[in-house]
Every structure is written in structure tokens, then in C-alpha cells.
Design a protein around this motif. Structure first.
Motif, PDB file in Angstrom:
ATOM      1  N   GLN A 196       0.828  -1.205   0.000  1.00 26.24           N
ATOM      2  CA  GLN A 196       0.000   0.000   0.000  1.00 26.24           C
ATOM      3  C   GLN A 196       0.872   1.269   0.000  1.00 26.24           C
ATOM      4  OE1 GLN A 196      -2.176   0.697   3.746  1.00 26.24           O
ATOM      5  NE2 GLN A 196      -0.762  -0.682   4.777  1.00 26.24           N
ATOM      6  N   PRO A 197       0.406   2.349  -0.624  1.00 26.94           N
ATOM      7  CA  PRO A 197      -0.776   2.458  -1.477  1.00 26.94           C
ATOM      8  C   PRO A 197      -0.499   1.897  -2.863  1.00 26.94           C
ATOM      9  CG  PRO A 197       0.366   4.559  -1.379  1.00 26.94           C
ATOM     10  CD  PRO A 197       1.105   3.638  -0.464  1.00 26.94           C
ATOM     11  N   ALA A 198      -1.419   1.130  -3.403  1.00 25.76           N
ATOM     12  CA  ALA A 198      -1.235   0.474  -4.701  1.00 25.76           C
ATOM     13  C   ALA A 198      -1.987   1.232  -5.788  1.00 25.76           C
ATOM     14  CB  ALA A 198      -1.736  -0.965  -4.628  1.00 25.76           C
ATOM     15  N   LYS A 199      -1.307   1.469  -6.912  1.00 28.97           N
ATOM     16  CA  LYS A 199      -1.942   2.122  -8.054  1.00 28.97           C
ATOM     17  C   LYS A 199      -3.149   1.327  -8.532  1.00 28.97           C
ATOM     18  CE  LYS A 199       0.620   3.657 -11.420  1.00 28.97           C
ATOM     19  NZ  LYS A 199       0.115   5.051 -11.484  1.00 28.97           N
ATOM     20  N   LEU A 200      -3.100   0.004  -8.355  1.00 30.86           N
ATOM     21  CA  LEU A 200      -4.204  -0.851  -8.788  1.00 30.86           C
ATOM     22  C   LEU A 200      -5.534  -0.335  -8.264  1.00 30.86           C
ATOM     23  CD1 LEU A 200      -5.213  -3.611  -9.991  1.00 30.86           C
ATOM     24  CD2 LEU A 200      -4.849  -4.536  -7.696  1.00 30.86           C
ATOM     25  N   PHE A 201      -5.576   0.009  -6.971  1.00 28.56           N
ATOM     26  CA  PHE A 201      -6.819   0.488  -6.367  1.00 28.56           C
ATOM     27  C   PHE A 201      -7.012   1.996  -6.559  1.00 28.56           C
ATOM     28  CE2 PHE A 201      -5.818  -3.309  -3.656  1.00 28.56           C
ATOM     29  CZ  PHE A 201      -6.860  -4.097  -4.119  1.00 28.56           C
TER      30      PHE A 201
END
Length: 355
Positions: A196-201
Motif C-alpha cells: 500500500q498504497p497500490a496504483k491498482l486500487f
């Protein structure tokens, strides 16, 4: 004529000796395009490899298991990011007699531990499921074959429930496809391992994001106690995903490691040693300018479990770095500590100068 030829030759020699050497081209294998690993690789390329004279090409991959194979067999790959449970799984299989696993893992060496990656167990917003312990017998996307997510999901399920995920319940989808399948009701659960933080979300369409949520770890569940044999408690912070989460979510994590090969060639040893020196010298830049996960990383070399080994040339340079930093901190502390004031003289007491 001969003198002019000799003079010209000397000029050419001098020019070549001062010419700037071409940077060495190495590769690092990381993870999916919108994962954390690839951003960590990009940070290492910019802030560490570049200053060390290494042109480090950042390569996307399915994840940790594929990275082990590419680190071992693909020309030019000198560095890889690998999850701790994947690394341990290779060692366990090698020790159990799997020759291919032994060939892949035994020559690999660790440079240093990095950070913890959170296990995200995602369901639809209208799902009745609340905790990790309730995913038994559900249809699950566990990640692509060759990914660290697939290894973590498989290991986690086996630890919690004492059995493998039923074959008919498993789907091997990429992170993006897993979320799409989840929203389309083609799977019940998507397990995604990412820091986290992940670009995916954070890059997801807000309307789609509101159709999914995270399951929590129940600390009182016996399934959690069994999972903690390998994984560690952690928290997915609401501040990491302000457009999605309303509160922090308890979860489990797996450690990420920076890995190399047990190189013995003098040129490679020298360049990776310079990489280690640059990592030490530029670590503040990584923490200030790199992915937020760098703030969780420390330059430290903790004791390793059996079968794990550090890469000796880099270990030597990093331990020297640690010693120098420790000495600098101690020196600064001594300078900052006020020296005790000598006891008062009779004259000072008379003048009311003693306190």
C-alpha cells in the motif's frame, strides 16, 4: 614523420583514457505494471543504480516465482524482487528433493529485506463474507501462475483450512482481471498481494471501486492463529485509499526481499559492490522521493533462517555502511550531550553564580 605519428598516438591514448565509460546495462525483474514492485524497481534504477554507473532496466513480470526463474536463467537479469514465502517455498521443495527447485534457488542470494506487502482479500460490496476465515469453499482468484500472489494465496488457504483450494474453485487471473471478474460475479473472492498504497486500487474508476471491499482478519479465529505461522498482522490504512476505505482494515503481510545471484566474476562483484555503496549513500533520497513503502525500509541485515544467505560482497559493503552510520550517530550524540559543569568555586558561591 615518426614523431608526428607517435604524438598522434599519445593524444589518442590520452583522449581514450579520459573518455566517459558507457554505463553497464543490467536488468531487474519486478512485478505487474500497476503493482508496487515495479515502482520500487524504478526507484532503485533512478536513485541507486544510476549514480553507481549502472543502467538498470526495470522489467515487469507476473511476480515472485517468475522472478526467481528469470533471475536464475535470463541473461542480463542481475536483481529481482521476491516475496519471502515464495523464496522459502523454493527452499522447502529443494530440501525435499526437488532438483529443479534446488537448481533455481540455491545459487540465489539476498541483498536486503525491504518492506511488508499486504494481503488484500477482496469481495463484492454486497457479499455476506466479513473475515478471512469465511472464504473456505468459495470461488477464488489467486493470481497468475508464477506470481507471488498465487503462492501466498495458496499457502494462506492451506494454513487456515488444512487443505488445498479445491481445483474447481481456483481461477488464475491477473489483478485487474480478478477485480473485473469479482464485480461481474464470476468469482466470490480475489486475493491480491501488493504494497500500500497500490496504483491498482487508486487508479480504479470510483464507481467500480465502491462495488468492492476488503475482508478483515479476525484475531480471535483459529484460522488466523494458523495463518500467523507464516504471515504477520498488519493494517491496510484508510489514508492509503482515501477514495475507497472509510476505516483501517486489519490484514496479514509477507516480506519483500531484494535478491541477486552468487556472482564471482570480478567485474560483476565490483559493480554490485558499487550498487551497495550507492544504496547506502542515496537511501535518504529513496525515502524522500520514492514510493511511500521506502519509509518502512531500514538498511539492516537481520539474521536469516536456515537456507537463506546474503550476497557476501554486498553484505560486506552494507555492514560497513551500518558501522559508519552508527559511529556518526554516536559521535553526534556525544557532541550534543552537555559536559557536566565543574563544582562551584568559593568565589562563584559568593557572587551567587552557582545553581
Amino acid at each position: 614523420m615518426l614523431k608526428r605519428l607517435l604524438a598522434g598516438w599519445l593524444v589518442l591514448m590520452l583522449m581514450s583514457s579520459f573518455a566517459v565509460a558507457e554505463p553497464t546495462h543490467y536488468k531487474i525483474v519486478t512485478g505487474p505494471e500497476r503493482g508496487t514492485y515495479i515502482q520500487i524497481g524504478q526507484d532503485l534504477s533512478k536513485w541507486v543504480a544510476g549514480p553507481a554507473g549502472i543502467d538498470l532496466e526495470v522489467m515487469a513480470s507476473k511476480g515472485s516465482a517468475e522472478n526467481v526463474q528469470r533471475m536464475r536463467f535470463e541473461p542480463g537479469v542481475k536483481l529481482a524482487l521476491v516475496q519471502s514465502d515464495v523464496y522459502q517455498a523454493y527452499i522447502d521443495m529443494a530440501n525435499a528433493g526437488n532438483a529443479d527447485a534446488g537448481t533455481a534457488i540455491r545459487p540465489l542470494r539476498l541483498i536486503m529485506p525491504l518492506y511488508d506487502e499486504e494481503i488484500n482479500v477482496v469481495v463484492r460490496s454486497d457479499s455476506p463474507l466479513k473475515t478471512f476465515a469465511e472464504i473456505k469453499d468459495k470461488s477464488i482468484s489467486i493470481g497468475l501462475i508464477g506470481s507471488g500472489t498465487a503462492q501466498s494465496a495458496t499457502t494462506l488457504y492451506h494454513l487456515m483450512f488444512g487443505q488445498a483450494i479445491p481445483e474447481q474453485n481456483v481461477q488464475h487471473l491477473s489483478n485487474e482481471d480478478a477485480l473485473a471478474a469479482l464485480i461481474a460475479r464470476k468469482v466470490d473472492v480475489a486475493i491480491i498481494v501488493v504494497g500500500q498504497p497500490a496504483k491498482l486500487f487508486n487508479d480504479m474508476n470510483p464507481d467500480l471501486l465502491q462495488q468492492i471491499r476488503l475482508l478483515k482478519v479476525d484475531p480471535a479465529a483459529p484460522e488466523t492463529a494458523r495463518a500467523k505461522q507464516t504471515y504477520f498482522p498488519a493494517t491496510i490504512r484508510a489514508s492509503s485509499y482515501p477514495n475507497w476505505l472509510k476505516e483501517d482494515v486489519p490484514t496479514l503481510t509477507v516480506k519483500a526481499f531484494l535478491v541477486t545471484y552468487d556472482y564471482g566474476l570480478r567485474d560483476t562483484v565490483g559493480k554490485l559492490s558499487r550498487f551497495a555503496d550507492s544504496l547506502c549513500a542515496n537511501f535518504d533520497n529513496l525515502q524522500e522521493h520514492g514510493h511511500p513503502k521506502w519509509k518502512q525500509v531500514k538498511i539492516e541485515l537481520p539474521p536469516l533462517v536456515r537456507g537463506w544467505r546474503y550476497y557476501a560482497p554486498v553484505e560486506k559493503h552494507l555492514r560497513a555502511c551500518l558501522a559508519n552510520k552508527s559511529a556518526a550517530i554516536n559521535a553526534a550524540t556525544m557532541q550534543a550531550t552537555p559536559k557536566p559543569r565543574p563544582s562551584c568555586t568559593d568565589q562563584e558561591r559568593l557572587l551567587l553564580l552557582c545553581k
